[in-house]
Design an enzyme around this catalytic site. Structure first.
Site, PDB file in Angstrom:
ATOM      1  N   GLU A   1      16.501  85.122 105.068  1.00  0.00           N
ATOM      2  CA  GLU A   1      15.913  84.209 103.910  1.00  0.00           C
ATOM      3  C   GLU A   1      17.000  83.127 104.119  1.00  0.00           C
ATOM      4  O   GLU A   1      18.146  82.969 103.912  1.00  0.00           O
ATOM      5  CB  GLU A   1      16.030  84.967 102.632  1.00  0.00           C
ATOM      6  CG  GLU A   1      15.376  84.171 101.443  1.00  0.00           C
ATOM      7  CD  GLU A   1      16.224  83.560 100.758  1.00  0.00           C
ATOM      8  OE1 GLU A   1      16.448  81.865 100.978  1.00  0.00           O
ATOM      9  OE2 GLU A   1      16.931  84.031 100.082  1.00  0.00           O
TER      10      GLU A   1
ATOM     11  N   CYS B   1      18.934  79.141  96.543  1.00  0.00           N
ATOM     12  CA  CYS B   1      18.015  78.768  97.715  1.00  0.00           C
ATOM     13  C   CYS B   1      16.623  78.572  96.851  1.00  0.00           C
ATOM     14  O   CYS B   1      15.717  77.794  97.334  1.00  0.00           O
ATOM     15  CB  CYS B   1      17.696  79.934  98.431  1.00  0.00           C
ATOM     16  SG  CYS B   1      17.548  81.492  97.812  1.00  0.00           S
TER      17      CYS B   1
ATOM     18  N   ASN C   1      26.363  82.368  97.661  1.00  0.00           N
ATOM     19  CA  ASN C   1      26.103  82.160  96.269  1.00  0.00           C
ATOM     20  C   ASN C   1      25.734  83.359  95.510  1.00  0.00           C
ATOM     21  O   ASN C   1      25.788  83.465  94.325  1.00  0.00           O
ATOM     22  CB  ASN C   1      24.922  81.203  96.243  1.00  0.00           C
ATOM     23  CG  ASN C   1      23.731  81.506  96.906  1.00  0.00           C
ATOM     24  OD1 ASN C   1      23.517  82.571  97.760  1.00  0.00           O
ATOM     25  ND2 ASN C   1      22.600  81.073  96.752  1.00  0.00           N
TER      26      ASN C   1
END
Ligand code: G3H
Length: 478
Positions: A253, A287, A158
């Site tokens: 992450e 996210c 992304n």
């Protein structure tokens, strides 16, 4: 045209000896857009071995020179924003304007990193021994920050450029070398970004970029004894990596289920604007997207109406036209999202819009009256589908948020700052935003997830610190 983009090793662009390539499907056309090399384990090995020796020299390069090169790379990156953004549009269907923003933000991040690095790494500590019981003032301790060695960077699809440089720049300024494994979707944008570092004139082998299938070189990279640190952003794979990696610092992450808690006294227009921006920008493939709205029953109708009105205005279509909602990254992603939608339908959620899908393009969808027995209440769709759960107390909202396996960010909307602070303290997430949707940036802010959302903290300062180790020298006086 059948050309395969080369990978980058030893300061050169190379074809893999595998003779194989990996195809990158354009999510909009669903046709092969580009191809990249399927690197072999041997090629990975070579990149890591060379990175090891390049790092030794780099660590001795004066800090100000390292910073100078990073500033140069940042400037070149910004000059190349148009072609890199075009790759992002074609590879990951990022809306054209956002694609440019990603590259510019990346240039700014690299520059900021260079500046922050010269400050942080330019100072150490001086300690004396007589503060600890039993000691005379006979020991002087000098500390400085030294690099770790070879850093492996694995960014997600992304933000193939931004989440790559957020690992590359701190690693380099701190005196590390860097091996990048870009995501397949976004690999060409990443290769182009690496080209900017190449043009800036970094020493040979200090940076390399290996492309290929995770199934072939993924474990080999993450378990390689030559790797001294892994910085990973992505999904569940991160949990597997953390179990297999050696005794090295990890920065991870891994997604979230960011809750948006809305109290009765909130500014409803502000809430609606943030829900739409937070939930639907880049079609929810962030996210930090708002992934569940927990709204007090008394204002729920009003909020849902306002959000519906805004969703109706979102444009849906190709990224080239700068549409708000663009195709999601892959067929499997679209199918997964659809699975969550169908489960919610079967269990009685209220559909605020009709569910519509064409190829990988999914129209924005707000699901009201979602209950905890629905998958969408807990799982992250990574798509333009947003559940609303009506709550009768703040505690119920906090409880839902904390019952999640994730703990990335969350947000709370209220005019009462005291309440907001108490709720922030109660939410088990790495960050809580008061009166705004979750977001990672500005990029020097700390960024971290609790529980399954990650290990360690990112943000420019924290990443530089994480990619160094303290070294002390003690002078012993007679
Ligand atoms: O996808 C995860 C990113 O770290 C989120 O970054 O908040 O800037 O969209 P963002």
């Amino acid at each position: 045209d059948g050309d395969v983009f080369k990978f980058y090793s030893e300061g050169e662009w190379k074809n893999s000896s595998s003779g194989k390539s990996v195809s990158i499907i354009n999510p909009t056309t669903r046709k092969t857009q580009y191809k990249v090399q399927a690197c072999t384990q041997e090629e990975v090995n070579k990149a890591i071995e060379n990175a090891k020796s390049a790092q030794k020299l780099w660590a001795k390069t004066p800090l100000w020179k390292r910073a100078e090169l990073l500033h140069k790379a940042a400037a070149i990156l910004k000059e190349h924003k148009a072609p890199i953004a075009e790759c992002l549009v074609k590879e990951i269907a990022k809306p054209a304007k956002d694609a440019v923003t990603e590259v510019v933000r990346s240039g700014d991040l690299v520059s900021y990193c260079a500046e922050e690095g010269v400050r942080i790494l330019g100072e150490g500590k001086f300690l004396v021994s007589d503060s600890f019981p039993g000691n005379e003032r006979t020991k002087y301790c000098l500390t400085s920050k030294i690099p770790l060695g070879v850093v492996l960077a694995i960014p997600p699809f992304n933000y193939p450029v931004n989440l790559a440089v957020s690992k590359i720049a701190p690693a380099l300024i701190a005196g590390n070398s860097l091996v990048l494994k870009p995501p397949t979707q976004g690999a060409v944008a990443a290769l182009h970004m690496v080209h900017c570092f190449h043009l800036a004139g970094f020493p040979k082998s200090l940076i390399s970029c290996v492309t290929g299938k995770g199934s072939e070189i993924g474990d080999f990279l993450t378990m390689h004894p030559g790797v001294n640190c892994i910085s990973f952003t992505g999904g569940d794979t991160g949990i597997a990596i953390s179990k297999k990696a050696g005794m090295i610092p990890l920065q991870m992450e891994l997604g979230g289920k960011d809750a948006c808690i809305v109290l009765e006294d909130a500014d409803l227009d502000l809430v609606a604007a943030n829900i739409v921006k937070g939930g639907f920008s880049y079609s929810g493939q962030r996210c930090t997207a708002v992934k569940v709205v927990l709204v007090m029953e008394s204002i729920a109708d009003a909020i849902v109406e306002k959000v519906k009105a805004k969703v109706a205005k979102l444009t849906v279509g190709p990224p080239e036209d700068d549409c708000d909602i663009t195709p999601v990254v892959s067929e499997s992603s679209a199918n997964f999202i659809e699975g969550l939608v169908m489960d919610a339908k079967q269990k009685g959620a209220t559909f605020c819009q009709e569910y519509k899908r064409e190829g990988y393009l999914i129209w924005p969808l707000l699901l009201d009256n979602v209950r905890p027995d629905m998958r969408i209440a807990w799982e992250e769709p990574f798509g333009p589908v947003l559940p609303v759960i009506r709550i009768s107390s703040v505690e119920e909202g906090i409880h839902h948020c904390n019952a999640s396996n994730f703990g990335l960010q969350g947000c709370v909307f209220t005019r009462d700052i005291n309440k907001a602070m108490l709720i922030s303290d109660a939410m088990e997430t790495g960050t809580v935003q008061i009166n705004s949707a979750p977001a990672r940036g500005p990029d020097h802010f700390p960024f971290q997830g609790l529980k399954d959302s990650g290990i360690g903290s990112q943000g420019i300062t924290n990443s530089i610190n994480m990619m160094t180790k303290i070294k002390s020298t003690v002078i012993n006086l007679p």
